[in-house]
Design a protein around this motif. Structure first.
Motif, PDB file in Angstrom:
ATOM      1  N   GLY A 220      34.970  82.333 -46.813  1.00  9.40           N
ATOM      2  CA  GLY A 220      35.902  82.356 -47.927  1.00  9.40           C
ATOM      3  C   GLY A 220      35.649  83.530 -48.853  1.00  9.40           C
ATOM      4  O   GLY A 220      34.578  84.148 -48.824  1.00  9.40           O
ATOM      5  N   PRO A 221      36.602  83.849 -49.729  1.00  7.69           N
ATOM      6  CA  PRO A 221      36.464  85.016 -50.623  1.00  7.69           C
ATOM      7  C   PRO A 221      35.211  84.971 -51.492  1.00  7.69           C
ATOM      8  O   PRO A 221      34.520  85.981 -51.634  1.00  7.69           O
ATOM      9  CB  PRO A 221      37.741  84.947 -51.474  1.00  7.69           C
ATOM     10  CG  PRO A 221      38.723  84.203 -50.624  1.00  7.69           C
ATOM     11  CD  PRO A 221      37.916  83.207 -49.857  1.00  7.69           C
ATOM     12  N   ALA A 222      34.903  83.815 -52.061  1.00  4.18           N
ATOM     13  CA  ALA A 222      33.733  83.734 -52.934  1.00  4.18           C
ATOM     14  C   ALA A 222      32.439  83.947 -52.142  1.00  4.18           C
ATOM     15  O   ALA A 222      31.538  84.687 -52.580  1.00  4.18           O
ATOM     16  CB  ALA A 222      33.705  82.367 -53.635  1.00  4.18           C
ATOM     17  N   HIS A 223      32.353  83.314 -50.986  1.00  6.49           N
ATOM     18  CA  HIS A 223      31.176  83.504 -50.136  1.00  6.49           C
ATOM     19  C   HIS A 223      31.062  84.942 -49.645  1.00  6.49           C
ATOM     20  O   HIS A 223      29.967  85.513 -49.603  1.00  6.49           O
ATOM     21  CB  HIS A 223      31.227  82.554 -48.949  1.00  6.49           C
ATOM     22  CG  HIS A 223      30.875  81.147 -49.295  1.00  6.49           C
ATOM     23  ND1 HIS A 223      31.110  80.082 -48.438  1.00  6.49           N
ATOM     24  CD2 HIS A 223      30.294  80.610 -50.400  1.00  6.49           C
ATOM     25  CE1 HIS A 223      30.683  78.963 -49.001  1.00  6.49           C
ATOM     26  NE2 HIS A 223      30.199  79.249 -50.188  1.00  6.49           N
ATOM     27  N   ALA A 224      32.188  85.536 -49.261  1.00  5.97           N
ATOM     28  CA  ALA A 224      32.184  86.913 -48.759  1.00  5.97           C
ATOM     29  C   ALA A 224      31.725  87.881 -49.844  1.00  5.97           C
ATOM     30  O   ALA A 224      30.959  88.822 -49.576  1.00  5.97           O
ATOM     31  CB  ALA A 224      33.579  87.294 -48.258  1.00  5.97           C
ATOM     32  N   GLU A 225      32.160  87.655 -51.059  1.00  4.41           N
ATOM     33  CA  GLU A 225      31.749  88.534 -52.163  1.00  4.41           C
ATOM     34  C   GLU A 225      30.251  88.437 -52.416  1.00  4.41           C
ATOM     35  O   GLU A 225      29.562  89.451 -52.590  1.00  4.41           O
ATOM     36  CB  GLU A 225      32.520  88.160 -53.428  1.00  4.41           C
ATOM     37  CG  GLU A 225      32.176  89.019 -54.628  1.00  4.41           C
ATOM     38  CD  GLU A 225      32.918  88.599 -55.881  1.00  4.41           C
ATOM     39  OE1 GLU A 225      32.621  89.163 -56.965  1.00  4.41           O
ATOM     40  OE2 GLU A 225      33.776  87.695 -55.788  1.00  4.41           O
ATOM     41  N   LEU A 226      29.721  87.211 -52.408  1.00  3.93           N
ATOM     42  CA  LEU A 226      28.292  87.020 -52.640  1.00  3.93           C
ATOM     43  C   LEU A 226      27.467  87.602 -51.502  1.00  3.93           C
ATOM     44  O   LEU A 226      26.469  88.299 -51.738  1.00  3.93           O
ATOM     45  CB  LEU A 226      27.998  85.525 -52.792  1.00  3.93           C
ATOM     46  CG  LEU A 226      26.527  85.126 -52.984  1.00  3.93           C
ATOM     47  CD1 LEU A 226      25.940  85.815 -54.214  1.00  3.93           C
ATOM     48  CD2 LEU A 226      26.389  83.607 -53.084  1.00  3.93           C
ATOM     49  N   PHE A 227      27.861  87.341 -50.270  1.00  2.00           N
ATOM     50  CA  PHE A 227      27.103  87.849 -49.127  1.00  2.00           C
ATOM     51  C   PHE A 227      27.141  89.377 -49.078  1.00  2.00           C
ATOM     52  O   PHE A 227      26.127  90.021 -48.778  1.00  2.00           O
ATOM     53  CB  PHE A 227      27.669  87.266 -47.828  1.00  2.00           C
ATOM     54  CG  PHE A 227      26.856  87.593 -46.611  1.00  2.00           C
ATOM     55  CD1 PHE A 227      25.573  87.097 -46.462  1.00  2.00           C
ATOM     56  CD2 PHE A 227      27.364  88.402 -45.607  1.00  2.00           C
ATOM     57  CE1 PHE A 227      24.812  87.394 -45.341  1.00  2.00           C
ATOM     58  CE2 PHE A 227      26.616  88.714 -44.484  1.00  2.00           C
ATOM     59  CZ  PHE A 227      25.337  88.209 -44.354  1.00  2.00           C
ATOM     60  N   THR A 228      28.291  89.969 -49.384  1.00  2.00           N
ATOM     61  CA  THR A 228      28.392  91.435 -49.418  1.00  2.00           C
ATOM     62  C   THR A 228      27.457  92.007 -50.478  1.00  2.00           C
ATOM     63  O   THR A 228      26.814  93.048 -50.260  1.00  2.00           O
ATOM     64  CB  THR A 228      29.841  91.865 -49.687  1.00  2.00           C
ATOM     65  OG1 THR A 228      30.685  91.353 -48.656  1.00  2.00           O
ATOM     66  CG2 THR A 228      29.962  93.380 -49.733  1.00  2.00           C
ATOM     67  N   ARG A 229      27.382  91.330 -51.623  1.00  2.00           N
ATOM     68  CA  ARG A 229      26.479  91.800 -52.689  1.00  2.00           C
ATOM     69  C   ARG A 229      25.034  91.761 -52.213  1.00  2.00           C
ATOM     70  O   ARG A 229      24.240  92.657 -52.530  1.00  2.00           O
ATOM     71  CB  ARG A 229      26.684  90.941 -53.933  1.00  2.00           C
ATOM     72  CG  ARG A 229      25.781  91.296 -55.102  1.00  2.00           C
ATOM     73  CD  ARG A 229      26.396  90.876 -56.426  1.00  2.00           C
ATOM     74  NE  ARG A 229      26.742  89.472 -56.457  1.00  2.00           N
ATOM     75  CZ  ARG A 229      25.868  88.485 -56.727  1.00  2.00           C
ATOM     76  NH1 ARG A 229      24.597  88.796 -56.971  1.00  2.00           N
ATOM     77  NH2 ARG A 229      26.252  87.233 -56.764  1.00  2.00           N
ATOM     78  N   TRP A 230      24.683  90.719 -51.445  1.00  2.00           N
ATOM     79  CA  TRP A 230      23.323  90.656 -50.913  1.00  2.00           C
ATOM     80  C   TRP A 230      23.015  91.844 -50.005  1.00  2.00           C
ATOM     81  O   TRP A 230      21.923  92.394 -50.038  1.00  2.00           O
ATOM     82  CB  TRP A 230      23.127  89.366 -50.132  1.00  2.00           C
ATOM     83  CG  TRP A 230      23.075  88.119 -50.955  1.00  2.00           C
ATOM     84  CD1 TRP A 230      22.946  88.044 -52.318  1.00  2.00           C
ATOM     85  CD2 TRP A 230      23.140  86.772 -50.477  1.00  2.00           C
ATOM     86  NE1 TRP A 230      22.939  86.725 -52.713  1.00  2.00           N
ATOM     87  CE2 TRP A 230      23.045  85.916 -51.608  1.00  2.00           C
ATOM     88  CE3 TRP A 230      23.271  86.192 -49.220  1.00  2.00           C
ATOM     89  CZ2 TRP A 230      23.087  84.540 -51.507  1.00  2.00           C
ATOM     90  CZ3 TRP A 230      23.289  84.815 -49.110  1.00  2.00           C
ATOM     91  CH2 TRP A 230      23.207  83.993 -50.232  1.00  2.00           C
ATOM     92  N   THR A 231      23.984  92.226 -49.172  1.00  2.00           N
ATOM     93  CA  THR A 231      23.741  93.319 -48.221  1.00  2.00           C
ATOM     94  C   THR A 231      23.693  94.682 -48.900  1.00  2.00           C
ATOM     95  O   THR A 231      23.312  95.668 -48.253  1.00  2.00           O
ATOM     96  CB  THR A 231      24.816  93.337 -47.126  1.00  2.00           C
ATOM     97  OG1 THR A 231      26.101  93.577 -47.716  1.00  2.00           O
ATOM     98  CG2 THR A 231      24.848  92.030 -46.359  1.00  2.00           C
ATOM     99  N   GLN A 232      24.074  94.751 -50.171  1.00  2.00           N
ATOM    100  CA  GLN A 232      24.020  96.017 -50.904  1.00  2.00           C
ATOM    101  C   GLN A 232      22.742  96.165 -51.725  1.00  2.00           C
ATOM    102  O   GLN A 232      22.536  97.190 -52.379  1.00  2.00           O
ATOM    103  CB  GLN A 232      25.232  96.132 -51.828  1.00  2.00           C
ATOM    104  CG  GLN A 232      26.579  96.102 -51.124  1.00  2.00           C
ATOM    105  CD  GLN A 232      26.746  97.223 -50.124  1.00  2.00           C
ATOM    106  OE1 GLN A 232      26.312  98.356 -50.364  1.00  2.00           O
ATOM    107  NE2 GLN A 232      27.364  96.918 -48.991  1.00  2.00           N
TER     108      GLN A 232
END
Length: 564
Positions: free
Chosen positions: A301-313
């Motif tokens: 989902g959008p919220a999960h995708a945003e959080l996971f992307t932030r982790w990978t950065q």
């Protein structure tokens, strides 16, 4: 050479037997069904079903073919085995080859030859014998023999086998594996598995047949059934392709095949295990030409995708993806790598095995046989100036400690761990022997995931039935009620109602409060309470959201989250 009568087809022989009153209509139907499923000749099919005694069946079959019958009641199996051994040596034909073909050869008085078969004779076999006997000016008589006699002879001939006969049999088996029919059979099964979108292809031998099964969207499906006498050559063919020892049938073996199937490049991992009826073989089909995907394509989902992307950065720390084998962890991490691969960072992976190759990323494969483990690879990687490291799996304390050291010295580490829940990763690492304060200072995010089957978009329809369980879950999670869809089945999804899979996720960010509780050694239950009211049901909540959007069903979600 003899002129054989045209072989009777399975339906013809069954019809004649029924007309003579030797088998019942019910047995005819069952034998026809077994023939259609496995390709078994009518004779072994009827014997397997116990539809008729062996001798009456073979006597009738011999009359239909106009041939003499050799039966186990009149023939000496040991004497015949010795004659077969001698005949094979004279013509350069291995006894193993005769056994696979279901026939016997022996010389008769006067120098002529006799060929006995148990079911039918392939024209190629007759042509082969014709070539060998042409120069000898010798006649070949063809007879039928009972299956019992055939089995007795091949059991008895072990006593007459010379010391190097196993080498002859292996040479014969290799020749069979390189013949056109076996090559075509293996290729056709592989092609059909790829067409079905299979992730794994299983070859499972049984007493009278072998089955090819595939795993599609996580479920096992029968692909084809074939007569057992073809399996050894099929297994040998797969071993040859994967550079395995065709003589070893007692120990497990692992290999790999690089091949193009239906125009696609595959890295096929081969696993062979010895079983009671022969070697069970599993092929893991890994597509090399993987299309880049977005996290939303995986089901995030959008919220999960945003959080996971932030982790990978992040510049440093550890991000762990947890779940059982086959839950899609590697696919999620590969997608994350592709999104993070902006050429501004040095990315290195160490995997077992390397499932997909990604351009611009250095990928290493462990090899325990030479001491190149996850731990030893990580030590070398740290001297290779990486920014981001993917460790395929943390399996032991040594690998975990080096991963933490990497995270604490300015590297971002992504890895997987086999646990039932996201927060369970903390408990697992502590059990491995790691100090809680190291986990609290190095881990940045935890994620658990499972896979659910995606409803086929071509045939899914709204589910008119009211489900009180679903309504209660929507109310519990504060979701608006929606019209869920149900699986129907069509040609596009092979009648299953599902096509492809999606992942459901549970993400936990390590906040200062949670890190403090980890340092204090709080239990898993206490850690969960500090996260939120539904922290122990994150996977279920993610799945219910997918049900609401018509992507999957409640039954799929409940199956995937059972025990999580």
């Amino acid at each position: 050479m003899p002129e054989l009568a045209a072989p009777l087809t399975c339906p013809d022989l069954l019809a004649r037997l029924q007309t003579e009153g030797l088998i019942s209509p019910e047995s005819t139907t069952k034998a026809q069904s077994l023939h259609a499923q496995t390709g078994l000749h009518a004779v072994p099919a009827l014997l397997r079903l116990n539809a008729i005694a062996e001798l009456p069946l073979y006597r009738f079959y011999a009359r239909q073919l106009g041939l003499e019958l050799l039966s186990h009641e009149r023939e000496d199996a040991h004497a015949l085995a010795e004659a077969v051994q001698s005949a094979g040596a004279q013509l350069g034909l291995g006894v193993g080859w005769m056994e696979l073909k279901g026939l016997l050869l022996r010389t008769l008085e006067g120098g002529n030859w006799q060929l006995a078969f148990r079911e039918q004779v392939h024209p190629d076999v007759l042509h082969l014998l014709q070539r060998k006997l042409a120069a000898r000016q010798q006649r070949l008589d063809v007879v039928l023999m009972t299956a019992t006699l055939c089995d007795q002879v091949f059991r008895a001939q072990q006593a007459f086998r010379p010391a190097d006969a196993s080498s002859d049999d292996l040479r014969t088996l290799r020749e069979l594996a390189e013949e056109g029919p076996i090559i075509e059979l293996v290729n056709s099964i592989l092609s059909e598995a790829v067409t079905r979108r299979a992730s794994d292809l299983h070859f499972e031998p049984e007493e009278f047949e072998f089955t090819a099964r595939v795993r599609v969207d996580g479920d096992m499906v029968d692909l084809a059934r074939h007569a057992r006498d073809r399996f050894d050559a099929v297994a040998c063919r797969i071993k040859i392709l994967s550079n395995l020892d065709i003589a070893e049938r007692r120990l497990p073996q692992d290999g790999r095949i690089n091949a193009r199937v239906n125009g696609e490049s595959f890295d096929i991992r081969v696993s062979v295990l010895p079983g009671t009826h022969g070697e069970s073989i599993v092929l893991r089909l890994l597509r090399q030409e993987r299309k880049p995907a977005q996290l939303q394509d995986l089901g995030m989902g959008p919220a999960h995708a945003e959080l996971f992307t932030r982790w990978t950065q992040l510049s440093h720390g550890i991000v762990l993806v947890t779940g059982p084998t086959g839950s899609g962890k590697s696919t999620t991490l590969y997608t994350a790598l592709e999104l993070a691969n902006d050429r501004a960072r040095k990315i290195i992976t160490v995997e077992d095995p390397v499932e997909y190759r990604i351009k611009g990323i250095t990928q290493l494969q462990v090899n325990a046989d030479i001491g190149f483990t996850f731990a030893s690879a990580l030590r070398s990687i740290l001297r290779h100036d990486p920014d981001m490291i993917l460790v395929g799996e943390i399996r032991d304390e040594e690998t975990a400690r080096i991963a933490i050291q990497s995270a604490l010295t300015g590297h971002l580490v992504l890895s997987t761990l086999h646990t039932n829940s996201a927060i369970g990763a903390i408990t697992r690492l502590v059990d491995m022997g790691l100090e809680p304060f190291l986990l609290a200072t190095s881990i940045r995010g935890l994620m658990a995931q499972r896979l659910v089957r995606r409803l086929c978009e071509h045939c899914a329809v709204p589910d008119g039935a009211e489900d009180p369980t679903l309504a209660a879950l929507w109310a519990r999670y504060g979701m608006a009620s929606a019209a869920p869809k149900c699986a129907v089945g069509c040609a596009h999804c092979n009648g299953t109602g599902f096509f492809g899979r999606l992942a459901i996720y549970d993400l936990i960010e390590i906040t200062p409060d949670l890190a403090h509780r980890i340092v204090m050694g709080e239990s898993e239950a206490v850690l969960l309470k500090s996260i939120g009211p539904f922290a122990d049901q994150g996977l279920l909540k993610s799945g219910i959201a997918m049900v609401a959007t018509g992507q999957t069903t409640l039954a799929e979600v409940m199956r995937a989250t059972a025990g999580a």
